[in-house]
Scaffold this motif. Structure first.
Motif, mmCIF file in Angstrom:
data_model
loop_
_atom_site.group_PDB
_atom_site.id
_atom_site.type_symbol
_atom_site.label_atom_id
_atom_site.label_comp_id
_atom_site.label_asym_id
_atom_site.label_seq_id
_atom_site.Cartn_x
_atom_site.Cartn_y
_atom_site.Cartn_z
ATOM 1 N N ASP A 1 -7.664 32.424 -4.592
ATOM 2 C CA ASP A 1 -6.918 32.164 -3.552
ATOM 3 C C ASP A 1 -4.974 32.666 -2.932
ATOM 4 O O ASP A 1 -5.090 32.188 -1.674
ATOM 5 C CB ASP A 1 -7.821 32.336 -2.371
ATOM 6 C CG ASP A 1 -8.814 32.833 -1.616
ATOM 7 O OD1 ASP A 1 -9.380 33.143 -2.478
ATOM 8 O OD2 ASP A 1 -10.156 31.780 -1.942
ATOM 9 N N ARG A 2 -4.787 33.451 -3.684
ATOM 10 C CA ARG A 2 -2.967 33.173 -3.615
ATOM 11 C C ARG A 2 -2.335 31.450 -4.135
ATOM 12 O O ARG A 2 -1.473 31.272 -3.896
ATOM 13 C CB ARG A 2 -2.496 34.062 -2.480
ATOM 14 C CG ARG A 2 -3.033 35.728 -2.859
ATOM 15 C CD ARG A 2 -2.142 36.594 -1.728
ATOM 16 N NE ARG A 2 -0.885 35.839 -1.962
ATOM 17 C CZ ARG A 2 -0.173 36.403 -2.901
ATOM 18 N NH1 ARG A 2 -0.291 37.674 -3.103
ATOM 19 N NH2 ARG A 2 1.124 36.906 -2.532
ATOM 20 N N ASN A 3 -3.185 31.164 -3.805
ATOM 21 C CA ASN A 3 -3.132 29.604 -4.154
ATOM 22 C C ASN A 3 -3.028 28.842 -5.576
ATOM 23 O O ASN A 3 -3.621 29.218 -6.778
ATOM 24 C CB ASN A 3 -3.599 28.658 -2.948
ATOM 25 C CG ASN A 3 -3.619 28.879 -1.705
ATOM 26 O OD1 ASN A 3 -2.762 29.274 -1.707
ATOM 27 N ND2 ASN A 3 -5.009 28.988 -0.913
ATOM 28 N N LYS A 4 -1.715 28.041 -5.531
ATOM 29 C CA LYS A 4 -1.587 27.855 -7.264
ATOM 30 C C LYS A 4 -2.587 26.170 -7.413
ATOM 31 O O LYS A 4 -1.795 25.580 -6.225
ATOM 32 C CB LYS A 4 -0.109 28.002 -7.555
ATOM 33 C CG LYS A 4 0.614 26.970 -7.092
ATOM 34 C CD LYS A 4 2.074 27.505 -7.379
ATOM 35 C CE LYS A 4 3.166 26.108 -7.053
ATOM 36 N NZ LYS A 4 3.585 26.450 -5.211
ATOM 37 N N TYR A 5 -3.177 26.015 -8.443
ATOM 38 C CA TYR A 5 -3.441 24.944 -8.263
ATOM 39 C C TYR A 5 -3.083 24.516 -9.873
ATOM 40 O O TYR A 5 -2.627 24.943 -10.999
ATOM 41 C CB TYR A 5 -4.896 24.525 -8.655
ATOM 42 C CG TYR A 5 -5.635 25.176 -6.926
ATOM 43 C CD1 TYR A 5 -5.502 24.124 -5.790
ATOM 44 C CD2 TYR A 5 -5.362 26.627 -6.540
ATOM 45 C CE1 TYR A 5 -5.849 24.071 -4.802
ATOM 46 C CE2 TYR A 5 -6.040 26.560 -5.258
ATOM 47 C CZ TYR A 5 -6.092 25.503 -4.572
ATOM 48 O OH TYR A 5 -6.711 25.846 -3.192
ATOM 49 N N ILE A 6 -3.038 23.319 -10.109
ATOM 50 C CA ILE A 6 -3.034 22.690 -12.227
ATOM 51 C C ILE A 6 -4.437 21.848 -12.210
ATOM 52 O O ILE A 6 -4.920 21.406 -10.949
ATOM 53 C CB ILE A 6 -2.022 21.533 -11.623
ATOM 54 C CG1 ILE A 6 -0.528 21.986 -11.203
ATOM 55 C CG2 ILE A 6 -1.541 20.905 -12.869
ATOM 56 C CD1 ILE A 6 -0.126 23.318 -11.658
ATOM 57 N N SER A 7 -4.904 21.975 -13.461
ATOM 58 C CA SER A 7 -5.898 21.533 -13.309
ATOM 59 C C SER A 7 -5.790 20.845 -14.394
ATOM 60 O O SER A 7 -4.579 20.693 -16.066
ATOM 61 C CB SER A 7 -6.556 22.532 -14.542
ATOM 62 O OG SER A 7 -7.654 21.747 -15.315
ATOM 63 N N THR A 8 -6.204 19.574 -14.428
ATOM 64 C CA THR A 8 -5.432 17.895 -15.184
ATOM 65 C C THR A 8 -6.821 17.444 -15.535
ATOM 66 O O THR A 8 -7.812 17.801 -15.651
ATOM 67 C CB THR A 8 -4.347 17.470 -14.487
ATOM 68 O OG1 THR A 8 -5.676 16.660 -13.769
ATOM 69 C CG2 THR A 8 -3.713 17.737 -13.339
ATOM 70 N N ILE A 9 -6.190 15.821 -16.488
ATOM 71 C CA ILE A 9 -7.421 15.759 -17.356
ATOM 72 C C ILE A 9 -8.747 14.904 -16.091
ATOM 73 O O ILE A 9 -9.845 13.794 -16.687
ATOM 74 C CB ILE A 9 -7.061 14.357 -18.514
ATOM 75 C CG1 ILE A 9 -5.781 13.866 -17.188
ATOM 76 C CG2 ILE A 9 -6.307 14.926 -19.988
ATOM 77 C CD1 ILE A 9 -4.922 12.760 -18.838
ATOM 78 N N ASP A 10 -8.027 14.533 -14.894
ATOM 79 C CA ASP A 10 -8.421 13.813 -13.771
ATOM 80 C C ASP A 10 -8.988 14.490 -12.693
ATOM 81 O O ASP A 10 -8.443 14.626 -11.486
ATOM 82 C CB ASP A 10 -7.644 12.441 -12.764
ATOM 83 C CG ASP A 10 -8.220 11.879 -11.822
ATOM 84 O OD1 ASP A 10 -8.990 11.800 -12.961
ATOM 85 O OD2 ASP A 10 -7.343 11.261 -11.223
#
Length: 702
Positions: free
Chosen positions: A527-536
């Protein structure tokens, strides 16, 4: 340990299995319809070789009991498979030609010179009991018993030389004019064929010739299938298939019949709803619809271990078991997931797209293409796109042009040809730039490049100077900043010059900025928002602190605290994802909540390409997922119920110090007491749920 306590264990294990089923039901209530057979890709095929089941090569017949256990008439005896363990049940002379499990769950077998039943002893073993004692001496001159039927409470054993009717107390014998061939249970009546004489029906103890079958008199009838409304589909060795309806017999002039004539038809069974499965001697298995159109062809080229199918059996789960001339095959035809692998010929799947009515698939071996409209079963195969050999990383459409990111650079794809735009190695993919509609920013192994649209085509413009890190994941935010995640260093924020041809500022985010690690971070957009997928789990950027923090709303949405390795949103707002240990789709509801559906994808969780996971949801009928052997295809419209009626079983209890075995469920009224010092027991358990054995888990309580 008392017998009643062992029964309690049995109930507990079964309850745990039922709880799992109920959980699946909650997720998949909308998908409860009769089974069909997918026409796109190939169903999952499992092969069991004689080295695995430790018996003979040939398997002539297949049956299933009420508990779901499968039985095979094998050259070395009767094979039982409970989902995890193979057991070879010894019988006289070993060679088993036929097997039947009747309505009372009794097992009958047909042998060479003999026939009988298997009885379970108090010790839990199977013991063969011959019925030959019921047959007078003068009628024991027969060879193989090829067919067994249950009709009107009677068991019928058929050899070429005669057939026998067993009613539980006596055996009646019927002799042919010359020699029988095969017999069939059709609509609860026995049909038996005698080549050169005709087809006969036994009803109420009388045997009469079937008048409409006169044209089949001199043929070898190998199968007769019910097709509804007293209609039949009859398979012959010489002339293929005939249809019978309303008193009329005619050659079934269809696509599948032509294929079966060339492949030497041998065996058949019904396959799911209004479909038929045909085994051949030369070319594996064919599945057709009720109109004779081929919807699946499974042979050695599509992973079946042997092309000669001696027997076909549709199990309680609407999947097919194949008794082969060498081994056993299992074909999961009731699944919404199928496989596009070309027998492993296209390599490992990394990306795909439908463009210009063609399906392009990028693999480690190159870019392959075939017409999309012919994706359903056809003889058409994938072609290698000219000049595309090697590792393909991405396929993207910009301004109606297909751009391919490749190990050898970046290519423009026109029909079946790849035209190199730049030979700068390692084209990961491109993004559009908000303020430069005529430019694409491309990530490469060692930095960034610009593509420019000239004369209606994308061409190489120049390298972007000032940044030389491998740039696989790129996103531009609303402020024009470029974000890039690097698997081994962290998250980069880049500022481009006004002409976008250089990087003027670089900021690297890592553990000091709130991320749980500098490694294994992946950037994705929702939805035009950036996210970071991490080990947690999932983290998001907070502009006010210029750092990252855990996004609990997103973590609750996906239901995991681990790396989400691929996220794609389709046109309906559904979110498709692959994480470290599971995959699925978040179905968007009318109230903008989501339902997390994972069950259909459990079979794929061990087959994604690690750290290069790929999903392409073209529409509800066509979702493509990259796997180690090519691509999986999923259709959310495929009618499949994941509510399976299966149970768990404790099959035996071993007492190590006595070197003996107990079968407590067979011993009514018997209990045991053991002193404390003899408290070592080994429990054997199973659940005959064949669709995803590798992912089946047991819970137990003692």
């Amino acid at each position: 340990l008392l017998h009643s306590e062992i029964n309690v264990i049995f109930v507990i294990i079964n309850c745990l299995a039922v709880r799992k089923i109920f959980f699946i039901l909650l997720l998949l209530i909308p998908i409860l319809s009769p089974g069909q057979v997918k026409t796109i890709g190939t169903p999952k095929v499992l092969n069991y070789s004689k080295t695995e089941y430790k018996a003979g090569t040939q398997n002539w017949d297949v049956a299933q009991d009420k508990n779901g256990f499968i039985y095979f008439a094998n050259n070395s005896g009767l094979l039982q498979f409970d989902g995890f363990h193979w057991q070879l049940i010894d019988v006289p002379l070993s060679l088993v030609r036929s097997v039947l499990v009747d309505s009372d769950d009794r097992i009958f077998v047909g042998l060479l010179y003999d026939f009988g039943t298997l009885v379970k002893t108090e010790a839990g073993d199977y013991e063969y009991k011959s019925l030959l004692d019921f047959v007078p001496e003068e009628h024991r001159d027969f060879n193989d018993v090829w067919k067994i039927h249950e009709i009107d409470g009677q068991i019928i054993f058929q050899a070429y030389e005669k057939f026998f009717v067993y009613n539980g107390e006596e055996v009646k014998t019927f002799n042919p004019t010359e020699k029988f061939h095969f017999s069939f249970n059709v609509y609860g009546r026995l049909l038996i064929h005698e080549p050169g004489v005709g087809l006969f029906e036994m009803y109420n103890g009388f045997v009469d010739k079937v008048p409409w079958a006169a044209p089949l008199k001199d043929l070898q009838i190998l199968s007769i299938l019910e097709t509804g409304n007293n209609s039949l589909l009859i398979g012959t060795a010489q002339n293929g298939l005939y249809s019978y309806s309303n008193g009329t017999l005619a050659v079934w002039d269809t696509e599948v019949n032509e294929a079966l004539m060339n492949s030497k038809f041998f065996s058949a069974d019904n396959a799911a709803e209004n479909h038929f499965a045909f085994g051949t001697i030369l070319d594996g298995l064919y599945i057709s619809d009720q109109n004779g159109r081929i919807v699946q062809h499974i042979n050695r080229d599509s992973e079946l271990q042997n092309n000669t199918v001696l027997s076909v059996f549709l199990d309680k789960g609407k999947n097919l078991w194949l008794g082969l001339d060498n081994g056993i095959g299992y074909v999961e035809v009731n699944s919404p997931v199928s496989y596009i692998t070309e027998g492993g010929g296209i390599g490992t799947g990394y990306c795909c797209v439908v463009y210009d009515d063609k399906l392009y698939m990028g693999t480690n071996q190159g870019l392959f293409v075939r017409p999309f409209k012919d994706l359903e079963y056809s003889d058409e195969s994938f072609e290698l796109v000219e000049n595309s050999e090697g590792q393909v990383w991405s396929l993207q459409v910009f301004d109606n042009q297909l751009i391919c990111g490749h190990n050898f650079g970046t290519f423009l794809i026109e029909d079946k040809k790849a035209i190199q735009i730049t030979d700068i190695p390692g084209g990961w993919g491109c993004i559009t730039l908000e303020n430069h509609p005529d430019l694409l920013l491309g990530g490469h192994y060692d930095g960034l490049i610009l593509l420019e649209k000239r004369g209606g085509k994308w061409e190489f413009k120049k390298r972007v100077v000032g940044f030389e890190e491998s740039s696989r994941f790129l996103v531009q935010d609303d402020n024009g900043e470029i974000w890039m995640s690097h698997g081994g260093k962290g998250i980069y924020q880049l500022r481009l010059s006004e002409l976008a041809d250089s990087v003027t500022a670089v900021r690297l985010y890592g553990e000091a900025d709130g991320l749980p690690s500098n490694n294994d971070n992946m950037l994705f957009v929702l939805d035009r928002n950036k996210y970071i997928s991490t080990i947690d789990g999932v983290y998001s950027y907070d502009k006010s602190t210029d750092g990252f923090s855990s996004d609990e709303e997103m973590n609750d949405l996906f239901g995991v605290r681990e790396r989400i390795k691929k996220v794609v949103t389709d046109d309906a707002g559904n979110i498709w994802y692959i994480s470290e240990n599971k995959s699925g789709v978040l179905r968007r509801n009318e109230d903008i909540s989501y339902t997390n559906i994972t069950s259909p994808f459990e079979v794929l969780n061990e087959h994604y390409v690690n750290d290069f996971e790929f999903i392409y949801p073209r529409n509800n009928d066509h979702i493509f997922l990259g796997i180690d052997a090519g691509f999986a295809h999923y259709s959310s419209k495929f009618p499949k119920s994941f509510v399976k009626d299966f149970r768990s079983f404790i099959t035996k209890v071993e007492l190590n110090y006595l070197d003996s075995v107990l079968y407590p469920f067979e011993l009514n009224g018997i209990s045991y007491q053991f002193p404390f010092k003899q408290n070592a027991f080994r429990f054997h358990y199973t659940a005959p749920f064949f669709e995803n054995l590798s992912d089946l888990r047991f819970s137990y309580l003692l």
